[in-house]
Design an enzyme around this catalytic site. Structure first.
Site, PDB file in Angstrom:
ATOM      1  N   TYR A 184      46.704  46.880  42.625  1.00 37.48           N
ATOM      2  CA  TYR A 184      46.811  48.337  42.781  1.00 37.48           C
ATOM      3  C   TYR A 184      47.304  48.704  44.179  1.00 37.48           C
ATOM      4  CZ  TYR A 184      43.727  47.652  38.808  1.00 37.48           C
ATOM      5  OH  TYR A 184      43.178  47.212  37.638  1.00 37.48           O
ATOM      6  N   TYR A 312      37.558  52.260  30.634  1.00 38.91           N
ATOM      7  CA  TYR A 312      38.515  51.331  31.262  1.00 38.91           C
ATOM      8  C   TYR A 312      38.428  50.004  30.523  1.00 38.91           C
ATOM      9  CZ  TYR A 312      40.914  48.158  34.288  1.00 38.91           C
ATOM     10  OH  TYR A 312      41.792  47.205  34.747  1.00 38.91           O
ATOM     11  N   ASP A 413      33.292  46.632  24.518  1.00 39.65           N
ATOM     12  CA  ASP A 413      33.855  45.926  25.664  1.00 39.65           C
ATOM     13  C   ASP A 413      32.710  45.699  26.654  1.00 39.65           C
ATOM     14  OD1 ASP A 413      34.952  45.200  28.066  1.00 39.65           O
ATOM     15  OD2 ASP A 413      36.593  46.641  28.009  1.00 39.65           O
ATOM     16  N   LYS A 442      34.608  38.207  32.957  1.00 40.79           N
ATOM     17  CA  LYS A 442      34.057  38.376  34.312  1.00 40.79           C
ATOM     18  C   LYS A 442      32.917  37.402  34.643  1.00 40.79           C
ATOM     19  CE  LYS A 442      35.372  43.198  35.093  1.00 40.79           C
ATOM     20  NZ  LYS A 442      36.180  43.177  36.298  1.00 40.79           N
TER      21      LYS A 442
HETATM   22  N1  PMP Z   1      37.172  45.793  30.433  1.00 44.26           N
HETATM   23  C1  PMP Z   1      36.322  46.225  31.379  1.00 44.26           C
HETATM   24  C2  PMP Z   1      35.131  47.053  30.974  1.00 44.26           C
HETATM   25  C3  PMP Z   1      36.537  45.896  32.713  1.00 44.26           C
HETATM   26  O1  PMP Z   1      35.693  46.354  33.662  1.00 44.26           O
HETATM   27  C4  PMP Z   1      37.661  45.090  33.044  1.00 44.26           C
HETATM   28  C5  PMP Z   1      37.956  44.678  34.488  1.00 44.26           C
HETATM   29  N2  PMP Z   1      37.596  45.546  35.469  1.00 44.26           N
HETATM   30  C6  PMP Z   1      38.510  44.657  32.029  1.00 44.26           C
HETATM   31  C7  PMP Z   1      38.225  45.021  30.735  1.00 44.26           C
HETATM   32  C8  PMP Z   1      39.714  43.816  32.325  1.00 44.26           C
HETATM   33  O2  PMP Z   1      39.350  42.538  32.719  1.00 44.26           O
HETATM   34  P1  PMP Z   1      40.335  41.616  33.571  1.00 44.26           P
HETATM   35  O3  PMP Z   1      40.471  42.274  34.921  1.00 44.26           O
HETATM   36  O4  PMP Z   1      39.654  40.295  33.619  1.00 44.26           O
HETATM   37  O5  PMP Z   1      41.635  41.560  32.843  1.00 44.26           O
END
Ligand code: PMP
Length: 595
Positions: A184, A312, A413, A442
């Site tokens: 970013y 997100y 998610d 993560k």
């Molecule tokens: N979903 C959520 C809820 C997230 O917080 C994130 C990453 N911040 C992602 C998907 C995307 O994961 P990545 O950065 O490993 O692609």
């Protein structure tokens, strides 16, 4: 004796004596135990100082010394030099053996081996001194001077103890700016950058020697802190066995064991694990699963997704299409992003009494567009990067029912919320429900390697594969063996259950520590859930100045937009959680977020 308190004592002592250099004499070899679990090598690793290795020179010493050099390298420690002290008298007569030549040969082989690993650590052959009189000392001093000078040059006081970054470190930032693009960020107007030398536990050590208390867990990932020995051990063992092998037509123990264990931890009904390389890809996989499921059962008109505002889900095209349309910057990619359906953000806060009206808009959207919707996707309980909003779990129970009524799928998610962060292993547990598809990533590997999983129930798996169907996705690094092995080790640590206490303690400390922020000017809302603390401001903060302020305060926090948020590693001691909170309070008091 334990490493952490020894480290504290050593550094405290060093700070009180007028010494330029710190020289610690280890008690014997690297694997000499300090207690049941830790040894000298662990102490060296938390101190992170260069190591001057002293070994006996004798027939058979190479094995011992080479294994020690390996152990130091694998702990990320720098070899400052190697001194060889003959344990046999070179002049002692031994029929058929030229002892002096054998000792010299040992030194030659060690120099060669070190050179092969890219190390230029000097190998010094010390004499066998009968009397350590003045002459003896002089002789030793002469022989060791080049090593001492090199150590003084390479590991000067400011470079270790804080202060000016060495020219090499400044050079790293310069090289970065010429070649690298950061997340970013602009490639022209460079963002402030801190070079990191190393990490340990909940600490990030900068190239200039300053040590920061980590409040970010490297974006939700490093839940066990950094350099956790159990995770690193799993990584090394697997690296020796098999780092990676393609997953088409082949399988391996780390992947199968991880899938089994994940299913055991996840809400009831989830039965099939699909591994991929990152959170965003796991979300894309989930969207494709839902689409293929609907297509396979003849619902070919169900091609879009319904999702709450403020969500997100990642940065790939599919994931981005279900991010909040404003903060997800849909405007930038408007022409080519799939157009999805957005409903109101769950309005009822986690701590408020549940308001059934908060489901009205979801109900309305599903009634109106139900036939077009392949699945509803959302982050359960905590909306992360889209706004750090904590909403009522009852909303999820209601939404699950609405999805059943509309005969559509529900995707959770849990990439940010999974593995204990909210106080439950998975946030779905707050609502006591199981989605059709769940994404995690993560913290899956404890923040060591990139790995994600999309897990679905029988309905989805059988729906796609009925009549010979196959799921059309297969990343090159699917189920990477190193990542799976580390993830297994991370689950070992979580399965001890200690995380519950740790997350509970952090929650308590965040509540106490952030409470003074509530009444400060410019603050809109302060909230805490599990090991997540949020200070939401009324106006966007200046990330650059605030980040620099936090670094000066000795903490690592990276606010964005109107949010100053903390999600420390679970291993964070109470004092450090409070230190993070105090830094936030101080920033607000001084107005560091405004400038
Ligand atoms: N979903 C959520 C809820 C997230 O917080 C994130 C990453 N911040 C992602 C998907 C995307 O994961 P990545 O950065 O490993 O692609």
């Amino acid at each position: 004796m334990d490493c952490m308190s020894l480290r504290g004592d050593i550094l405290a002592h060093w700070a009180t004596v007028p010494a330029r250099a710190l020289l610690l004499e280890g008690a014997g070899g690297l694997r000499v135990p300090l207690n049941e679990d830790e040894d000298m090598l662990d102490l060296m690793a938390v101190l992170g100082l260069p190591v001057f290795l002293v070994g006996g020179n004798y027939l058979g010493c190479l094995n011992h010394i080479l294994l020690s050099i390996d152990a130091l390298r694998h702990s990320g420690l720098e070899l400052a030099g190697l001194a060889l002290v003959p344990s046999v008298d070179p002049d002692a007569g031994c029929p058929g053996v030229d002892i002096a030549a054998m000792l010299a040969d040992n030194a030659r082989i060690l120099r060669h081996r070190l050179g092969r690993t890219g190390s230029d650590a000097p190998v010094v052959e010390l004499p066998r001194l009968k009397n350590l009189d003045e002459g003896g000392w002089d002789k030793l001093a002469r022989l060791l001077t080049p090593v001492a000078l090199r150590m003084a040059q390479t590991w000067s006081e400011p470079a270790l103890a804080g202060g000016q970054a060495s020219s090499e470190e400044q050079n790293l930032v310069r090289r970065d700016r010429a070649a690298v693009w950061h997340p970013y960020a602009s490639a022209l107007d460079f963002p402030p950058l801190n070079a990191v030398r190393r990490t340990w536990a909940n600490r990030i050590v900068l190239a200039d020697g300053r040590e920061l208390v980590d409040g970010m867990s490297s974006w939700w990932a490093a839940v066990h802190g950094y350099n956790n020995p159990h995770l690193l051990d799993a990584l090394r063992v697997q690296a020796g066995r098999m780092p990676h092998v393609m997953f088409g037509g082949l399988t391996h123990e780390p992947a199968v064991a991880l899938a089994e264990r994940l299913l055991g931890l996840m809400p009831e009904g989830l039965e099939r694990v699909f591994f991929s390389d990152s959170g965003s890809v796991a979300v894309d996989v989930a969207l494709k699963m839902a689409l293929q499921y609907q297509y396979a059962r003849g619902e070919t008109g169900r091609t879009c997704f319904l999702t709450p505002r403020g969500g997100y889900h990642g940065d790939t095209i599919g994931a981005m299409s279900v991010c909040d349309p404003v903060t997800g910057m849909h405007g930038l990619f408007a022409g080519m992003l799939p157009r999805q359906l957005f409903m109101e953000q769950p309005s009822c806060g986690f701590d408020q009494p549940f308001d059934p009206a908060s489901l009205d808009n979801a109900r309305q959207m599903l009634e109106q567009h139900g036939k077009k919707i392949a699945a509803v996707i959302l982050e359960p309980v905590v909306q992360g990067a889209g706004g750090m909003w904590f909403y009522h779990p009852e909303y999820l129970r209601g939404l699950a029912q609405l999805c059943r009524d509309a005969d559509t799928l529900l995707i959770f998610d849990e990439i940010a919320t999974g593995f204990g962060r909210t106080g439950k292993m998975f946030a779905a547990e707050w609502a006591g429900i199981s989605p059709d598809i769940l994404c995690c990533g993560k913290a899956l590997t404890g923040g060591v390697l990139t790995l994600a999983a999309t897990v679905c129930n029988k309905r989805v798996a059988e729906g796609i594969c009925r009549d010979g169907g196959v799921f059309m996705h297969g990343p090159t690094f699917m189920a990477n063996a190193l990542a799976c092995a580390v993830a297994g080790a991370s689950l070992d640590l979580l399965s001890s259950g200690r995380w519950r206490q740790q997350v509970g303690d952090i929650e308590r400390d965040l509540r106490t520590g952030l409470a003074p922020c509530r009444d400060m000017p410019g603050v809109a809302h302060v909230r805490v859930l599990g090991a997540i603390g949020v200070v939401e401001m009324k106006e966007p903060v200046n990330t650059r100045t605030l980040q620099a302020f936090f670094v000066d305060q000795g903490v690592w926090l990276r606010p964005f937009n109107r949010l100053i948020y903390l999600m420390p590693p679970y291993v964070t001691p109470a004092g450090d959680t409070l230190r993070l909170c105090a830094a936030v309070e101080e920033a607000l008091r001084q107005g560091a977020h405004l400038s």
